[in-house]
Write an enzyme that holds these catalytic residues in place. Structure first.
Site, mmCIF file in Angstrom:
data_model
loop_
_atom_site.group_PDB
_atom_site.id
_atom_site.type_symbol
_atom_site.label_atom_id
_atom_site.label_comp_id
_atom_site.label_asym_id
_atom_site.label_seq_id
_atom_site.Cartn_x
_atom_site.Cartn_y
_atom_site.Cartn_z
ATOM 1 C CE1 TYR A 73 -4.359 0.778 0.145
ATOM 2 C CE2 TYR A 73 -4.337 -1.427 1.069
ATOM 3 C CZ TYR A 73 -5.015 -0.388 0.476
ATOM 4 O OH TYR A 73 -6.342 -0.513 0.202
ATOM 5 C CD GLU A 75 -4.334 5.055 1.580
ATOM 6 O OE1 GLU A 75 -3.981 5.422 2.707
ATOM 7 O OE2 GLU A 75 -5.399 4.485 1.342
ATOM 8 C CG ASP A 219 -9.475 10.520 -23.159
ATOM 9 O OD1 ASP A 219 -8.483 9.801 -23.376
ATOM 10 O OD2 ASP A 219 -10.533 10.090 -22.648
ATOM 11 C CB THR A 245 -5.505 4.138 -21.315
ATOM 12 O OG1 THR A 245 -5.551 4.096 -22.739
ATOM 13 C CG2 THR A 245 -6.818 4.630 -20.767
ATOM 14 C CE LYS A 248 -8.373 2.279 -24.742
ATOM 15 N NZ LYS A 248 -8.311 2.906 -23.410
ATOM 16 N NE ARG A 254 -8.322 -1.402 -18.767
ATOM 17 C CZ ARG A 254 -9.535 -1.123 -18.319
ATOM 18 N NH1 ARG A 254 -10.328 -2.085 -17.961
ATOM 19 N NH2 ARG A 254 -9.951 0.118 -18.228
HETATM 20 N N1 DSN Z 1 -13.485 0.732 -23.938
HETATM 21 C C1 DSN Z 1 -12.345 1.398 -24.453
HETATM 22 C C2 DSN Z 1 -12.342 1.352 -25.927
HETATM 23 O O1 DSN Z 1 -12.506 0.287 -26.424
HETATM 24 O O2 DSN Z 1 -12.191 2.366 -26.597
HETATM 25 C C3 DSN Z 1 -12.294 2.722 -23.971
HETATM 26 O O3 DSN Z 1 -12.897 2.793 -22.754
#
Ligand code: DSN
Length: 433
Positions: A73, A75, A219, A245, A248, A254
Site C-alpha cells: 500500500y 497512499e 484524452d 491510458t 492500447k 491497463r
Molecule cells: N473501452 C475502451 C475502448 O474500447 O475504446 C475505452 O474505454
C-alpha cells in the site's frame, strides 16, 4: 480446437513458455483459474483480435504487474506517503514519472489513476464544480462514455453538451463546436475520442477554448503510442491537461495517466486523485507502466507504431475496395469504423458472426445511429494487437476478404473464412517478447 492447433498450443513453438512454468504453481493453488488462464491463452492464439483498445503486453510488463509490489500500500506520492517502508515503491513511481516526462515531453505526470476513466474523472473533480458546463464529443460521433454520457457519472454531475461531426465529411465540425462554445460558455472543452478515426486539430480546439475562457482537456487514451512515436500531433502546448491510458497503442498494462505543463493544475490533480477519488495506487501496475515506458522509448517501438498505421490504412483500403463504407471514408490512425447500415445488419450481429469465425471485434455506434448502444450499426476494427503478432500489410487483404465474405453470404462462406483465419494465426503465433 483441432489436433494441429492443439499440438501447436502445447508449446511446440515455445510460445508462453515462461507463463506455463509460472502457471504450474497456480495449478496447485487453483485449478479452475489455471484452466481458464490456459483457455484464454488458446483463445488469444487462435483468434484474430481487432479490438482497437487491446494489445499484448510484453512478458516484462506482465511480470512487473504481478510482482511482489501487489502486496503493498502506498497512499500519497513519492517522498510523501501515509505508510512507512515505501523506499522501493518511491523509486518505481519515480522511474515511471521520469520516463513518461521524456516520452510525452511534458513537465508533470501522475501515474496513479487506476484507468483512463478514473483519470478523466479526477481532472473534472480537480477543475470543475458540479453543474458546470462542458463540451464533449458525443458518443455516436466517437466520444467516450466519460465525456458526458448520460449513463456515466460525468453526465450526471456536470452539464455536458455534446458536439459532433459534419454530416457530409463525418469529420469533427469545428465550426459548430466554436458556435456552441460561444453560446454555452463552457468551463471546459474535452477533446479526444475512442471511435474517431481521424487526426483531431488540437490547436484549433485550443484557440476556441481560449476564446471562451474554457480549459481544454485532451484524452489521448487511444493514440498515446502514436503520439510518443511522433506519428500523431502532440496536444502539449495546445491544451491545459492530458489524460491517457497505457494499455492500447502504448502496449502496457491497463492503467491511467494525467499529464500537464502547469504546476497549479498538477497540484490540484494530485489532490483530486488522492484522496479525492482513489485510495492507494496499484504499485505492481505502476511498475508495469514503467517497463512499458522503457520499451516505448526504443527505436523498435517507433517502428511498431508505424506498422500499426500501415496495417490500419491497408485494411481500410481493402475494405473500401470491397464496397464497405467506413466513417469518414478512411483512417489516419490505428482503427477504422465500419458503417454496416448498407448491409442491413447490426453491429451486434456482425460481432457475433465474426466471433464465430474467430475474428474478435467490438460493435460501435456510428453517426446518426438509430440502434441502441447495446446493438449499434457499426463495428470498430483496429490493428495494434495483430501488428504486435507480426501481421503485415498483405495480410490485411485476407482479413478484409473475410469481413466481406461474412457480410455477403455468412453461411456459404463460413468454412472458407475459418480456414483463412486458421492459416493467419498459425503464421503469426503469439510469442513471448
Ligand atoms: N473501452 C475502451 C475502448 O474500447 O475504446 C475505452 O474505454
Amino acid at each position: 480446437m483441432d489436433i494441429i492447433l492443439s499440438l501447436f498450443f502445447l508449446g511446440l513453438n515455445g510460445m508462453y513458455d515462461k507463463e506455463i512454468k509460472m502457471l504450474e504453481k497456480l495449478k496447485e493453488s487453483d485449478e479452475e483459474i489455471f484452466n481458464l488462464v490456459k483457455k484464454e491463452m488458446e483463445k488469444e492464439q487462435e483468434s484474430i483480435n481487432l479490438i482497437a483498445s487491446e494489445n499484448i503486453a510484453s512478458f516484462g510488463v506482465r511480470s512487473a504487474v504481478g510482482s511482489i509490489f501487489v502486496n503493498r500500500y502506498a497512499e500519497g506520492c513519492v517522498g510523501n506517503r501515509f505508510f512507512g517502508g515505501c523506499e522501493n515503491i518511491d523509486r518505481v513511481e519515480e522511474l515511471a514519472i521520469k520516463r513518461a516526462k521524456k516520452l510525452f515531453k511534458c513537465s508533470y505526470v501522475n501515474v496513479q489513476a487506476y484507468s483512463g476513466s478514473c483519470a478523466n474523472l479526477a481532472v473534472y473533480f480537480a477543475l470543475l464544480k458540479p453543474g458546470d458546463s462542458v463540451l464533449g464529443l458525443s458518443l455516436n460521433a466517437g466520444g467516450h462514455i466519460t465525456h458526458g454520457s448520460p449513463y456515466n457519472i460525468s453526465g450526471e454531475l456536470y452539464n455536458f453538451i455534446p458536439y459532433g461531426l459534419d454530416e457530409k465529411t463525418e469529420l469533427i465540425d469545428y465550426f459548430e463546436l466554436r458556435r456552441l462554445a460561444k453560446e454555452k460558455k463552457p468551463k471546459m472543452i474535452v477533446a479526444g475520442a475512442s471511435a474517431y478515426p481521424r487526426i483531431i486539430d488540437f490547436e484549433k480546439i485550443y484557440k476556441i477554448a481560449r476564446e471562451v475562457g474554457a480549459y481544454l482537456m485532451v484524452d489521448i487514451a487511444h493514440i498515446a503510442g502514436l503520439i510518443c512515436a511522433g506519428l500523431y500531433p502532440s496536444p502539449f502546448g495546445f491544451c491545459d491537461v492530458v489524460t491517457a491510458t497505457t494499455n492500447k497503442t502504448l502496449r502496457g498494462p491497463r492503467s491511467g495517466l494525467i499529464l500537464c505543463d502547469d504546476y497549479e493544475i498538477a497540484k490540484k490533480i494530485d489532490k483530486a486523485l488522492f484522496p479525492g477519488l482513489q485510495g492507494g495506487p496499484f504499485i505492481g501496475t505502476i511498475a508495469g507502466v514503467a517497463v512499458c515506458f522503457k520499451e516505448a522509448l526504443t527505436k523498435e517501438f517507433r517502428e511498431y507504431q508505424e506498422n500499426i498505421i500501415k496495417n490500419s490504412k491497408r485494411l481500410a483500403k481493402e475494405l473500401m475496395d470491397r464496397g464497405i463504407k467506413l466513417i469518414s471514408n478512411g483512417t489516419d490512425i490505428h482503427f477504422s469504423l465500419i458503417d454496416l447500415r448498407k448491409f442491413k445488419i447490426t453491429g451486434q450481429e456482425m460481432q457475433k458472426r465474426l466471433e464465430s469465425i474467430n475474428i474478435i471485434v467490438n460493435k460501435n455506434t456510428v453517426l446518426n445511429d438509430e440502434e441502441r448502444p447495446s446493438i449499434t450499426s457499426g463495428i470498430r476494427v483496429g490493428t495494434p494487437l495483430i501488428t504486435t503478432r507480426g501481421f503485415k500489410e498483405n495480410d490485411m487483404e485476407e482479413i478484409a476478404k473475410c469481413i466481406y465474405m461474412v457480410l455477403e453470404d455468412f453461411e456459404g462462406n463460413r468454412e472458407r473464412c475459418l480456414e483463412i483465419v486458421k492459416n493467419l494465426v498459425l503464421k503469426y503465433p503469439i510469442l513471448n517478447f
